[in-house]
Design a protein around this motif. Structure first.
Motif, PDB file in Angstrom:
ATOM      1  N   ALA A 182     135.976  63.516  55.242  1.00  0.00           N
ATOM      2  CA  ALA A 182     137.143  62.776  55.995  1.00  0.00           C
ATOM      3  C   ALA A 182     138.545  62.876  54.851  1.00  0.00           C
ATOM      4  CB  ALA A 182     136.827  61.805  56.521  1.00  0.00           C
ATOM      5  N   TYR A 183     138.212  62.582  53.657  1.00  0.00           N
ATOM      6  CA  TYR A 183     139.220  62.364  52.896  1.00  0.00           C
ATOM      7  C   TYR A 183     139.682  63.884  52.678  1.00  0.00           C
ATOM      8  CZ  TYR A 183     141.667  60.679  48.739  1.00  0.00           C
ATOM      9  OH  TYR A 183     142.720  60.487  47.876  1.00  0.00           O
ATOM     10  N   LEU A 184     138.931  64.963  52.424  1.00  0.00           N
ATOM     11  CA  LEU A 184     139.463  66.103  52.454  1.00  0.00           C
ATOM     12  C   LEU A 184     140.143  66.580  53.401  1.00  0.00           C
ATOM     13  CD1 LEU A 184     136.462  67.661  50.248  1.00  0.00           C
ATOM     14  CD2 LEU A 184     138.862  67.122  49.245  1.00  0.00           C
ATOM     15  N   SER A 231     126.953  58.275  54.238  1.00  0.00           N
ATOM     16  CA  SER A 231     128.288  57.794  54.269  1.00  0.00           C
ATOM     17  C   SER A 231     129.355  58.165  53.188  1.00  0.00           C
ATOM     18  CB  SER A 231     128.278  56.213  54.338  1.00  0.00           C
ATOM     19  OG  SER A 231     127.717  55.754  53.171  1.00  0.00           O
ATOM     20  N   LEU A 232     128.854  58.668  51.962  1.00  0.00           N
ATOM     21  CA  LEU A 232     129.635  59.103  51.090  1.00  0.00           C
ATOM     22  C   LEU A 232     130.060  60.650  51.538  1.00  0.00           C
ATOM     23  CD1 LEU A 232     130.606  58.955  48.101  1.00  0.00           C
ATOM     24  CD2 LEU A 232     128.621  60.210  47.503  1.00  0.00           C
ATOM     25  N   TYR A 233     129.221  61.297  51.894  1.00  0.00           N
ATOM     26  CA  TYR A 233     129.480  62.659  52.165  1.00  0.00           C
ATOM     27  C   TYR A 233     130.535  62.589  53.545  1.00  0.00           C
ATOM     28  CZ  TYR A 233     125.988  64.521  49.488  1.00  0.00           C
ATOM     29  OH  TYR A 233     125.023  64.933  48.247  1.00  0.00           O
ATOM     30  N   LEU A 234     130.211  61.812  54.384  1.00  0.00           N
ATOM     31  CA  LEU A 234     131.029  61.728  55.512  1.00  0.00           C
ATOM     32  C   LEU A 234     132.532  61.282  55.026  1.00  0.00           C
ATOM     33  CD1 LEU A 234     131.431  61.846  58.697  1.00  0.00           C
ATOM     34  CD2 LEU A 234     130.782  59.568  58.669  1.00  0.00           C
ATOM     35  N   HIS A 262     145.521  59.037  57.682  1.00  0.00           N
ATOM     36  CA  HIS A 262     146.194  58.348  56.382  1.00  0.00           C
ATOM     37  C   HIS A 262     144.959  57.806  55.602  1.00  0.00           C
ATOM     38  CE1 HIS A 262     150.360  59.419  57.010  1.00  0.00           C
ATOM     39  NE2 HIS A 262     150.391  58.985  58.185  1.00  0.00           N
ATOM     40  N   LEU A 263     144.281  58.517  54.824  1.00  0.00           N
ATOM     41  CA  LEU A 263     142.968  57.997  54.194  1.00  0.00           C
ATOM     42  C   LEU A 263     143.521  57.740  52.722  1.00  0.00           C
ATOM     43  CD1 LEU A 263     139.937  60.011  55.636  1.00  0.00           C
ATOM     44  CD2 LEU A 263     140.778  57.541  56.087  1.00  0.00           C
ATOM     45  N   GLU A 264     144.539  57.359  52.337  1.00  0.00           N
ATOM     46  CA  GLU A 264     145.157  56.992  50.935  1.00  0.00           C
ATOM     47  C   GLU A 264     144.464  55.627  50.626  1.00  0.00           C
ATOM     48  OE1 GLU A 264     147.558  57.627  53.258  1.00  0.00           O
ATOM     49  OE2 GLU A 264     147.700  59.710  52.898  1.00  0.00           O
ATOM     50  N   SER A 265     144.385  55.426  49.307  1.00  0.00           N
ATOM     51  CA  SER A 265     143.770  54.266  48.903  1.00  0.00           C
ATOM     52  C   SER A 265     144.671  52.896  49.515  1.00  0.00           C
ATOM     53  CB  SER A 265     143.999  54.082  47.303  1.00  0.00           C
ATOM     54  OG  SER A 265     143.009  55.038  46.892  1.00  0.00           O
ATOM     55  N   ALA A 266     146.048  53.157  49.361  1.00  0.00           N
ATOM     56  CA  ALA A 266     147.075  51.959  49.747  1.00  0.00           C
ATOM     57  C   ALA A 266     146.801  52.011  51.322  1.00  0.00           C
ATOM     58  CB  ALA A 266     148.350  52.467  49.542  1.00  0.00           C
ATOM     59  N   SER A 267     146.735  52.802  52.142  1.00  0.00           N
ATOM     60  CA  SER A 267     146.487  52.578  53.540  1.00  0.00           C
ATOM     61  C   SER A 267     145.231  51.873  53.925  1.00  0.00           C
ATOM     62  CB  SER A 267     146.692  53.767  54.265  1.00  0.00           C
ATOM     63  OG  SER A 267     145.677  54.736  54.042  1.00  0.00           O
TER      64      SER A 267
END
Length: 186
Positions: A102-104, A95-98, A112-117
């Motif tokens: 996805a974040y990259l 799950s960490l690698y996934l 939109h995988l920013e912390s705020a969203s």
């Protein structure tokens, strides 16, 4: 000196075919090997089989002892803990690698995988859903961590008796459940 004797004996054998050389025909002379006139012969088997070789193998397998199967043993905590340790390690790292992948990829794809969203989407969930999601994410990590400490203790040669292994197994289950629940309720 020895090489001269060997050469003389070989030449004598080649020069005079005698009863001695014919009786020793199964042994190759150096000259026969050098000229390529020697063929190694092996006797054939005196027994003949009329059955199919695959049937012979099947019959041999029937005579082999059978190892005990898992169904005759009583399940133990060590089996489950070992399997769960591997599964939770795969789940946590997978799950960490996934998520990292996805974040990259998110800016390229338009996600939109920013912390705020992520915080806004998680904050909009009902309380029960938040607790269940956090518990589902925390349980593999806590179990794998506590069971890893248990394995480190074993690496030092401690707590290796049957009673201690069973006790530490159930301790890991209890601690990881309590820690996952505590993390989920934060």
């Amino acid at each position: 000196m020895i090489s001269q004797k060997v050469a003389q004996q070989s030449l004598r054998r080649l020069a005079s075919p005698s009863a001695l050389t014919s009786s020793m025909a199964k042994f190759a002379s150096p000259a026969a090997i050098a000229t390529g006139r020697y063929m190694q012969m092996r006797p054939t088997s005196s027994t003949t089989t009329t059955t199919d070789p695959t049937k012979i193998l099947a019959e041999q397998r029937l005579n082999r002892p059978v190892a005990p199967h898992l169904t005759i043993y009583r399940p133990q905590i060590t089996w489950y803990a070992s399997a769960l340790h591997r599964i939770t390690g795969s789940l946590a790292s997978g799950s960490l690698y996934l998520f990292a992948t996805a974040y990259l990829v998110a800016p390229v794809v338009g996600w939109h995988l920013e912390s705020a969203s992520i915080a806004a989407a998680f904050g909009a969930l009902p309380v029960l859903a938040k607790v269940l999601i956090k518990a589902a994410l925390a349980m593999p990590v806590t179990f794998h961590s506590f069971n890893g400490v248990r394995h480190l203790i074993w690496d030092f040669g401690k707590a290796l008796t049957n009673k201690q292994v069973i006790t530490t197994g159930w301790t890991v289950v209890g601690l990881s459940s309590a820690a996952a629940l505590a993390l989920a309720l934060l």
